[in-house]
Design an enzyme around this catalytic site. Structure first.
Site, PDB file in Angstrom:
ATOM      1  N   LYS A   1      21.642 -70.279  52.804  1.00 32.17           N
ATOM      2  CA  LYS A   1      23.094 -70.476  52.899  1.00 32.17           C
ATOM      3  C   LYS A   1      23.822 -69.136  52.900  1.00 32.17           C
ATOM      4  CE  LYS A   1      24.616 -73.503  49.824  1.00 32.17           C
ATOM      5  NZ  LYS A   1      24.690 -74.401  48.647  1.00 32.17           N
TER       6      LYS A   1
ATOM      7  N   LYS B   1      23.971 -67.159  50.334  1.00 37.31           N
ATOM      8  CA  LYS B   1      24.627 -66.986  49.035  1.00 37.31           C
ATOM      9  C   LYS B   1      23.698 -66.221  48.096  1.00 37.31           C
ATOM     10  CE  LYS B   1      28.074 -70.535  48.551  1.00 37.31           C
ATOM     11  NZ  LYS B   1      28.719 -71.453  47.589  1.00 37.31           N
TER      12      LYS B   1
HETATM   13  N1  C2G Z   1      34.646 -76.847  44.766  1.00 39.47           N
HETATM   14  C1  C2G Z   1      35.930 -77.330  44.510  1.00 39.47           C
HETATM   15  N2  C2G Z   1      36.914 -76.471  44.191  1.00 39.47           N
HETATM   16  C2  C2G Z   1      36.664 -75.140  44.092  1.00 39.47           C
HETATM   17  C3  C2G Z   1      35.357 -74.644  44.331  1.00 39.47           C
HETATM   18  C4  C2G Z   1      34.351 -75.524  44.665  1.00 39.47           C
HETATM   19  O1  C2G Z   1      36.175 -78.554  44.596  1.00 39.47           O
HETATM   20  N3  C2G Z   1      37.698 -74.310  43.767  1.00 39.47           N
HETATM   21  C5  C2G Z   1      33.600 -77.807  45.133  1.00 39.47           C
HETATM   22  C6  C2G Z   1      33.024 -77.554  46.516  1.00 39.47           C
HETATM   23  O2  C2G Z   1      33.856 -78.126  47.522  1.00 39.47           O
HETATM   24  C7  C2G Z   1      31.665 -78.248  46.418  1.00 39.47           C
HETATM   25  C8  C2G Z   1      31.294 -78.056  44.934  1.00 39.47           C
HETATM   26  O3  C2G Z   1      32.508 -77.699  44.242  1.00 39.47           O
HETATM   27  O4  C2G Z   1      31.804 -79.646  46.684  1.00 39.47           O
HETATM   28  C9  C2G Z   1      30.265 -76.964  44.732  1.00 39.47           C
HETATM   29  O5  C2G Z   1      30.766 -75.775  45.316  1.00 39.47           O
HETATM   30  P1  C2G Z   1      29.691 -74.675  45.819  1.00 39.47           P
HETATM   31  O6  C2G Z   1      28.751 -74.368  44.720  1.00 39.47           O
HETATM   32  O7  C2G Z   1      30.432 -73.592  46.513  1.00 39.47           O
HETATM   33  O8  C2G Z   1      28.899 -75.557  46.895  1.00 39.47           O
HETATM   34  P2  C2G Z   1      28.460 -75.132  48.376  1.00 39.47           P
HETATM   35  O9  C2G Z   1      27.874 -73.782  48.382  1.00 39.47           O
HETATM   36  O10 C2G Z   1      29.597 -75.456  49.251  1.00 39.47           O
HETATM   37  O11 C2G Z   1      27.203 -76.121  48.604  1.00 39.47           O
HETATM   38  O12 C2G Z   1      24.538 -79.099  51.113  1.00 39.47           O
HETATM   39  C10 C2G Z   1      25.835 -78.804  50.629  1.00 39.47           C
HETATM   40  C11 C2G Z   1      25.897 -77.436  50.025  1.00 39.47           C
HETATM   41  O13 C2G Z   1      24.853 -77.231  49.096  1.00 39.47           O
HETATM   42  C12 C2G Z   1      27.267 -77.267  49.351  1.00 39.47           C
END
Ligand code: C2G
Length: 142
Positions: free
Chosen positions: A48, A50
């Protein structure tokens, strides 16, 4: 009045766990009776693009401690979602709305797909930048 025991799932990295994540997990849990979090492994995070501050085990320990979470499983591939929802008897799939539309295909698996508004102003990247932890972001802003 639905008597079915509803299982909900959501996916993510959840690095530097913050209140935006907690808001998402709380609202996801409120959509059913049981919440599964598929937590991105360190290897999947590399796919990803990350780079996490906390390891998978450390992030798992944190997410498992959240009162809204019932089970944490590893997220190892983009493709595992359709299998997960069948194997785990999931009825609702939830993601923040930055993913809006990306997982609508799961509706063909008979799963309700819900995108919830993100919590504004907070993100793991913002935290790293504010703390001067994210040299890449710093260099980009120079
Ligand atoms: N999130 C949120 N508000 C934020 C930050 C994050 O609602 N200020 C939500 C994201 O939209 C996501 C969840 O928290 O639904 C986890 O965020 P991340 O760890 O950034 O997830 P991501 O890297 O987008 O992984 O297969 C799907 C991926 O693994 C999603």
């Amino acid at each position: 009045m639905s008597t079915q025991f509803k299982r909900v799932i959501t996916y993510g990295t959840f690095d530097l766990l913050h209140y935006g994540h907690i808001n998402l997990l709380r609202r996801a849990r409120e959509l059913g009776d049981y919440l599964v979090v598929a937590l991105s492994t360190d290897e999947f995070n590399l796919q990803k693009g990350k780079k996490c501050y906390f390891s998978y085990e450390e992030r798992k320990q944190l997410v498992e401690a959240v009162r809204y979470v019932d089970l944490v499983i590893p997220e190892q591939t983009w493709e595992q979602k359709a299998t997960d929802v069948h194997e785990l008897g999931i009825s609702t799939f939830v993601m923040g709305d930055d993913w809006k539309g990306e997982f609508d295909f799961l509706r063909e698996e008979g799963v309700e797909v819900v995108y919830l508004p993100r919590t504004p102003e907070i993100s793991t990247t913002q935290i790293k930048t504010d703390l001067g932890l994210d040299r890449d972001a710093q260099q980009a802003s120079e």
